[in-house]
Design a protein around this motif. Structure first.
Motif, PDB file in Angstrom:
ATOM      1  N   GLU A  96       0.844  -1.195   0.000  1.00 34.61           N
ATOM      2  CA  GLU A  96       0.000   0.000   0.000  1.00 34.61           C
ATOM      3  C   GLU A  96       0.877   1.243   0.000  1.00 34.61           C
ATOM      4  OE1 GLU A  96      -2.639  -0.382   3.286  1.00 34.61           O
ATOM      5  OE2 GLU A  96      -3.728  -2.035   2.334  1.00 34.61           O
ATOM      6  N   GLY A  98       2.483   4.947   0.767  1.00 28.99           N
ATOM      7  CA  GLY A  98       2.910   5.580   2.006  1.00 28.99           C
ATOM      8  C   GLY A  98       2.055   6.793   2.345  1.00 28.99           C
ATOM      9  N   HIS A 119      11.188   7.947  12.772  1.00 28.80           N
ATOM     10  CA  HIS A 119       9.994   7.120  12.615  1.00 28.80           C
ATOM     11  C   HIS A 119      10.133   6.099  11.491  1.00 28.80           C
ATOM     12  CE1 HIS A 119       7.521   9.598  15.315  1.00 28.80           C
ATOM     13  NE2 HIS A 119       8.289  10.590  14.879  1.00 28.80           N
ATOM     14  N   LEU A 120      11.251   6.124  10.793  1.00 28.43           N
ATOM     15  CA  LEU A 120      11.401   5.250   9.622  1.00 28.43           C
ATOM     16  C   LEU A 120      12.178   4.004   9.967  1.00 28.43           C
ATOM     17  CD1 LEU A 120      12.371   7.921   6.954  1.00 28.43           C
ATOM     18  CD2 LEU A 120      10.101   7.014   7.460  1.00 28.43           C
ATOM     19  N   ASP A 121      12.000   2.990   9.159  1.00 33.13           N
ATOM     20  CA  ASP A 121      12.804   1.786   9.324  1.00 33.13           C
ATOM     21  C   ASP A 121      14.205   2.033   8.761  1.00 33.13           C
ATOM     22  OD1 ASP A 121      11.903  -0.123   6.430  1.00 33.13           O
ATOM     23  OD2 ASP A 121      11.560   1.988   6.856  1.00 33.13           O
ATOM     24  N   SER A 124      14.697   2.664   4.959  1.00 27.30           N
ATOM     25  CA  SER A 124      14.177   3.953   4.511  1.00 27.30           C
ATOM     26  C   SER A 124      15.034   5.093   5.034  1.00 27.30           C
ATOM     27  CB  SER A 124      12.744   4.142   4.994  1.00 27.30           C
ATOM     28  OG  SER A 124      11.936   3.110   4.510  1.00 27.30           O
ATOM     29  N   ASP A 398       9.341   6.272  -2.242  1.00 27.05           N
ATOM     30  CA  ASP A 398       8.904   7.532  -1.647  1.00 27.05           C
ATOM     31  C   ASP A 398      10.088   8.474  -1.487  1.00 27.05           C
ATOM     32  OD1 ASP A 398       6.291   6.876  -1.562  1.00 27.05           O
ATOM     33  OD2 ASP A 398       6.331   6.119   0.487  1.00 27.05           O
ATOM     34  N   PRO A 414       6.752  10.775   1.902  1.00 21.96           N
ATOM     35  CA  PRO A 414       5.828   9.641   2.012  1.00 21.96           C
ATOM     36  C   PRO A 414       4.636   9.811   1.072  1.00 21.96           C
ATOM     37  CG  PRO A 414       6.420  10.461   4.165  1.00 21.96           C
ATOM     38  CD  PRO A 414       6.930  11.451   3.184  1.00 21.96           C
TER      39      PRO A 414
ATOM     40  N   LYS B   2       2.211  10.276  12.108  1.00 17.13           N
ATOM     41  CA  LYS B   2       2.069   8.905  11.595  1.00 17.13           C
ATOM     42  C   LYS B   2       2.752   8.860  10.237  1.00 17.13           C
ATOM     43  CE  LYS B   2      -2.372   7.305  13.325  1.00 17.13           C
ATOM     44  NZ  LYS B   2      -3.751   7.196  12.867  1.00 17.13           N
ATOM     45  N   VAL B   3       3.720   7.986  10.095  1.00 13.29           N
ATOM     46  CA  VAL B   3       4.445   7.896   8.823  1.00 13.29           C
ATOM     47  C   VAL B   3       4.463   6.471   8.332  1.00 13.29           C
ATOM     48  CG1 VAL B   3       6.554   8.473   7.609  1.00 13.29           C
ATOM     49  CG2 VAL B   3       6.009   9.653   9.705  1.00 13.29           C
ATOM     50  N   LYS B   4       4.238   6.342   7.023  1.00 16.13           N
ATOM     51  CA  LYS B   4       4.496   5.043   6.376  1.00 16.13           C
ATOM     52  C   LYS B   4       5.152   5.367   5.047  1.00 16.13           C
ATOM     53  CE  LYS B   4       2.381   0.969   4.444  1.00 16.13           C
ATOM     54  NZ  LYS B   4       2.935   1.137   3.107  1.00 16.13           N
ATOM     55  N   SER B   7       8.814   0.548   1.684  1.00 13.74           N
ATOM     56  CA  SER B   7      10.090  -0.031   2.080  1.00 13.74           C
ATOM     57  C   SER B   7      10.069  -1.491   1.693  1.00 13.74           C
ATOM     58  CB  SER B   7      10.270   0.147   3.586  1.00 13.74           C
ATOM     59  OG  SER B   7      11.361  -0.587   4.019  1.00 13.74           O
TER      60      SER B   7
END
Lengths: 559, 452
Positions: A96, A98, A119-121, A124, A398, A414, B2-4, B7
């Protein structure tokens, strides 16, 4: 039997009803499933709209039964394909998109990259970086279609290809010449660089493969992927198309509008848009020596130009400080935004995010094309007040790449990229074998430059006769029908039915009556239209009367 | 906040072990697939061109006969077996897979004019202009058995003597019966020495005969009196006779619509008739420039093959006015017999140059076992080609056939003649009283008379 029926327990339905009055009824499992299924079907139908290939053919007026059957079958097939594609979208697409959401009174535009970073992995996080190369900038950039490789070209002749997601340098070279723009060809194995005088093509090892001497003093390059055409425009305002599969110059068009450094390719129809210093944007195809369309977009020179992925919108930036969004199908302005400084670079991401960059500020706008956005989605300031030169969204990621005088930066935006790639279109994880096979397929499916038009779907369609011709044909048909009717009336055999009715005079009159038949139809149609007109007029009068009645003059109105 | 963000881990999108299959992800979003129609058109054009590149229809020739091949017969029980008879009285049994003669059947002292294999595939009959009919047993050989260079010979089981030379022969589809033609039509039983039934209508000789594949007692013949005659075994006299302007050399029933048959006519055309309504042909198949000598339907009933005196072989759709395909070689002479193979994949033709040629029914088809992906790809290409077949470039490439100069010129000449005839007809109509010259459609033009 009847007696037992009366005495037996009440029917189930009734019992439930009595329960329902006490508390809400619990739907059975089947009912719940049915509801869910219905909802899913509704969703699928809604999603399938995107995959429909144009409006359905109207079968109503078609006389030919065979044709009608064939068309019906084709339509059914289209419908099934659209539904199955919608189902694929619903169930099989793995990822899905971002997003970035603010909480409370916070606003997303105030978030800096440093704030987003924690907040990112880990993978990323690695996408946010700056390369400080202050001596060789400003940098221009280009991504491959899959977003795997990044090409950067410094003004002072520093060229490099990076496998940027893995942070690997593929190749790096110094051409020791002014380099104004860089452009990948069909894949990462070749790229073109617009240098001081000519355009050169290098392979991915950094070896010079070709020197394109026809392209002189080029400022901007573009590549038409489906046609294998490299387009260039430069100091003298000449747009050149070169076929990179055969090496032939396909066409050269003099724009006659002077120096031009703004070029964009519309991904929908492969028309090349050029932004000129007189404020116009012109659209070109290799087949016409004059522009297909010319739009006056700005007062003063056009500084930047970008198209969205679907080719519906064009964004232009001018020296007048305006950033305008255009509908490229109607060639009409949609919105205009004001930027404090003229926009130096523009880009639109796969999901429709717009970047406007000027000075050392980069703004990203969400939903700015279809609707008028109020405020930016994200803002970013470059380090050391470096001046921006080029921006590019990474496809299927992103990330946003920024080329500027201080070097090169990558930031996270994002929701910019399409989360699902198609392995047969652009595969970021392509193996060597896959790349080779894809190259062959690209070449087999290569479209001829003659097919570039504003409407890419004209091929295989039917061109209707011009309206005047249609009218003339219809008139000729009507005339022939009238004549035939006259002839038929004259030739019709009359019955000698009753005494006195077969006198020559009466016979003649009857024949005349027959003749008039066709005329009669037109007269009656005329009459009907007149009646309708009269009715409408009276209706208008009535409404006038109603208005009178309700107004202050009502009391003078005769009831 | 809130972040997505997107990845992807590389492991999820690449294969783990080398023997794994590459992972494929599809996204059918139209924005990712622009120029859909243009790409389809390009593929259709490529498919049309590739069809031309791969169009190599001639597979091989069976040589061995010392005189021109006059007739052939296929075994209804086996695919790889073919019988052929020649003008010098030689009959050969061929192994088609190995393209070798398995057996020779000497005996006839005149040209072999007819051959037919029995319904059970155990016997075959031959007739000749030497006034004999011979019944032979058909050896049951396995594939590739004929390995040696020397060819075995075999004697007939029965030899039946007739009064006149025989012109043609066909075996019944169900029982031990066969029909021969010549001066009259005779029905023979395997176990009798004399014909069990004889038919005649007029004194002219009968040239060809074919049994109806669906209705066992019905058969049709063509005669040198320009006639097509329908017979029923259950009644003593022939049913119906149609006389055309020129004579028909051969006849073939459509195996899927067994009430329809097609005749190969001397006037270069083939005519399809419905046996129930013979007042007008269903279709006229034009393209040959000389007499059509033989005709045979594909087992699918969708197309038929014709061999002509103009040294070419053509394949027609069952309802098309013009041929789908034309085959010719420099060395092929007048074609006397043509057969479709039992699996509708091959076409066999016997000609004056003593050779039997094996052709592909679809000139550019890939033979052999195909992988599922190959099948899918070919089906896709076929479909796209079908979709864009009306576009001028594709139409031009798809329709183009090279024909020998003689045929090309004859075609031109025939066209000129036809045009001038039409012009003359038009003028005659224009200068006559309206309605005095009836407008006869081409499907009826060549019919002279229908007799009951």
């Amino acid at each position: 039997m009847a007696a037992t029926g009366v005495e037996g327990p009440p029917p189930r339905k009734k019992a439930r009803k009595s329960d329902g009055s006490a508390d809400t009824p619990k739907p059975s499992l089947e009912e719940a499933q049915a509801v869910i299924e219905k909802q899913q079907q509704k969703d699928t139908r809604k999603k399938a709209v995107k995959y429909n290939r144009g409006p359905q053919t109207k079968l109503k007026g078609i006389q030919d039964k065979k044709l009608k059957g064939q068309l019906r079958a084709t339509e059914k097939l289209y419908g099934e394909a659209a539904t199955s594609a919608a189902k694929v979208e619903q169930w099989l697409l793995p990822a899905e998109a971002g997003f970035l959401e603010a909480e409370g009174v916070e606003r997303t535009q105030n978030y800096r990259q440093e704030a987003i970073l924690p907040h990112l992995d880990l993978t990323s996080q690695r996408k946010i970086f700056d390369l400080r190369l202050p001596d060789l900038g400003p940098y221009s950039l280009d991504y491959t279609r899959s977003g795997r490789h990044l090409l950067v070209g410094g003004r002072k002749g520093h060229l490099a290809i990076m496998d940027w997601a893995r942070a690997q340098l593929v190749t790096e070279l110094q051409v020791k010449e002014t380099t104004r723009d860089v452009q990948f060809l069909h894949n990462e194995s070749f790229f073109a660089a617009a240098q001081k005088k000519y355009v050169y093509v290098y392979d991915k090892r950094g070896i010079e493969v070709h020197c394109l001497k026809e392209h002189t003093d080029v400022l901007k390059l573009g590549f038409l992927h489906h046609h294998f055409l490299l387009a260039s425009v430069g100091k003298y305002g000449v747009l050149r198309y070169q076929d990179t599969s055969t090496g032939a110059i396909v066409s050269q068009h003099k724009t006659k509008l002077g120096r031009c450094g703004v070029l964009g390719v519309n991904p929908y129809n492969a028309a090349v848009g050029l932004g000129h210093s007189n404020g116009t944007v012109s659209f070109w195809s290799p087949n016409m020596s004059t522009p297909l369309v010319s739009l006056l977009c700005h007062r003063g020179p056009v500084t930047a130009l970008a198209f969205d992925v679907e080719g519906r919108h064009m964004v232009t930036g001018g020296i007048d400080g305006q950033v305008k969004v255009w509908d490229v199908r109607k060639f009409q302005p949609v919105h205009a935004y004001f930027s404090p400084q003229p926009a130096q670079a523009l880009d639109v991401s796969q999901r429709g995010l717009l970047t406007v960059a000027h000075g050392s500020t980069v703004q990203v706008w969400q939903d700015a094309l279809k609707t008028k956005a109020k405020s930016p989605y994200l803002t970013h300031r470059l380090f050391d007040n470096s001046a921006i030169a080029d921006v590019a969204f990474c496809p299927f990621e992103d990330a946003l790449a920024l080329g500027h005088s201080g070097g090169f930066s990558s930031i996270i935006v994002p929701g910019a990229g399409n989360p699902n790639f198609d392995s047969f279109v652009a595969n970021p994880y392509e193996t060597k074998k896959q790349r080779r096979e894809a190259e062959v397929h690209l070449l087999l499916d290569k479209l001829q430059p003659e097919t570039i038009t504003l409407d890419p779907y004209w091929i295989g369609g039917v061109r209707k006769a011009p309206k005047e011709l249609q009218k003339a044909q219809a008139a000729a048909e009507a005339e022939a029908n009238r004549k035939a009717a006259l002839q038929a009336g004259k030739e019709a055999a009359l019955k000698n039915k009753a005494k006195g009715k077969s006198k020559p005079t009466k016979k003649h009159r009857k024949k005349q009556l027959n003749i008039i038949d066709n005329k009669k139809a037109t007269v009656s149609a005329d009459l009907a239209s007149k009646q309708l007109k009269r009715k409408q007029e009276s209706a208008v009068e009535d409404s006038d009367a109603d208005m009178l009645r309700s107004s202050a003059l009502a009391r003078f109105y005769k009831r | 906040m809130k972040v997505k963000v997107i990845s992807r881990s590389e492991q999820d999108f690449t294969k783990e072990r080398t023997e794994d299959v590459q992972k494929v992800y599809r996204n059918l979003d139209p924005a990712l697939h622009p120029f859909e129609k243009a790409h389809e058109y390009t593929r259709a054009l490529n498919a049309a061109k590739l069809d031309k590149v791969f169009a190599k229809p001639l597979i091989g020739a069976l040589d061995g006969h010392a005189d021109s091949v006059s007739c052939m017969a296929k075994n209804p029980r086996r695919l790889n077996c073919l019988l052929s008879g020649s003008m010098d009285g030689d009959i050969r049994l061929w192994d088609l897979a190995y393209r070798r003669t398995i057996r020779q059947f000497p005996g006839h002292r005149g040209a072999v004019t007819g051959l037919a294999v029995s319904h059970d595939g155990e016997h075959f009959v031959s007739c000749s202009s030497d006034c004999t009919v011979r019944l032979w047993s058909l050896p049951q050989t396995e594939m590739g058995e004929a390995s040696g260079t020397d060819i075995e010979t075999q004697e007939p089981v029965v030899t039946l003597q007739g009064k006149n030379g025989f012109r043609a022969l066909d075996h019944h589809w169900k029982g031990p019966l066969f029909a021969t033609t010549g001066a009259q039509v005779d029905i023979w039983d395997h176990n009798r020495s004399d014909p069990i039934n004889s038919f005649s209508w007029g004194s002219e000789s009968v040239i060809s005969v074919r049994w109806n594949p669906a209705e066992p007692d019905v058969f049709a013949t063509t005669g040198s009196d320009r006639s097509i005659v329908l017979y029923d075994m259950r009644v003593s006299t022939p049913l119906r006779k149609l006389i055309m302007q020129t004579r028909c050399n051969a006849l073939a029933w459509n195996p899927r619509e067994a009430f329809n048959f097609t005749v190969a006519n001397e006037d270069c055309n083939c005519y399809t008739y419905d046996m129930r309504k013979m007042k007008s042909a269903l279709c006229v198949h034009k393209d040959h420039v000389s007499a059509v000598m033989d005709i045979d339907y594909s087992p699918t009933g969708r197309e038929f093959v014709t061999g002509s005196y103009d040294r070419s072989v053509r394949i027609f759709e069952y309802n098309a006015g013009h041929s789908r395909e034309v085959y010719h070689t420099k060395r092929m002479q007048r074609v006397f017999c043509a057969k479709f193979s039992g699996d509708a994949t091959y076409v066999l033709t016997g000609s004056d140059d003593t050779n039997i040629r094996i052709w592909k029914a679809k000139a550019s088809e890939q033979l052999g076992v195909k992988l599922p992906r190959e099948k899918g790809k070919q089906a896709y290409m076929e479909k796209v080609k079908q979709r864009y077949k009306f576009l001028p470039e594709i139409k031009r490439i798809d329709r183009h056939r090279h024909v020998p100069k003689a045929i090309y010129k004859a075609e031109k000449l025939r066209q000129t003649v036809a045009n001038s005839d039409r012009r003359k007809d038009d003028r005659r109509k224009r200068h006559s009283a309206p309605g005095s010259i009836p407008n006869i459609p081409a499907r009826k033009k060549k019919i002279v008379q229908e007799l009951e």
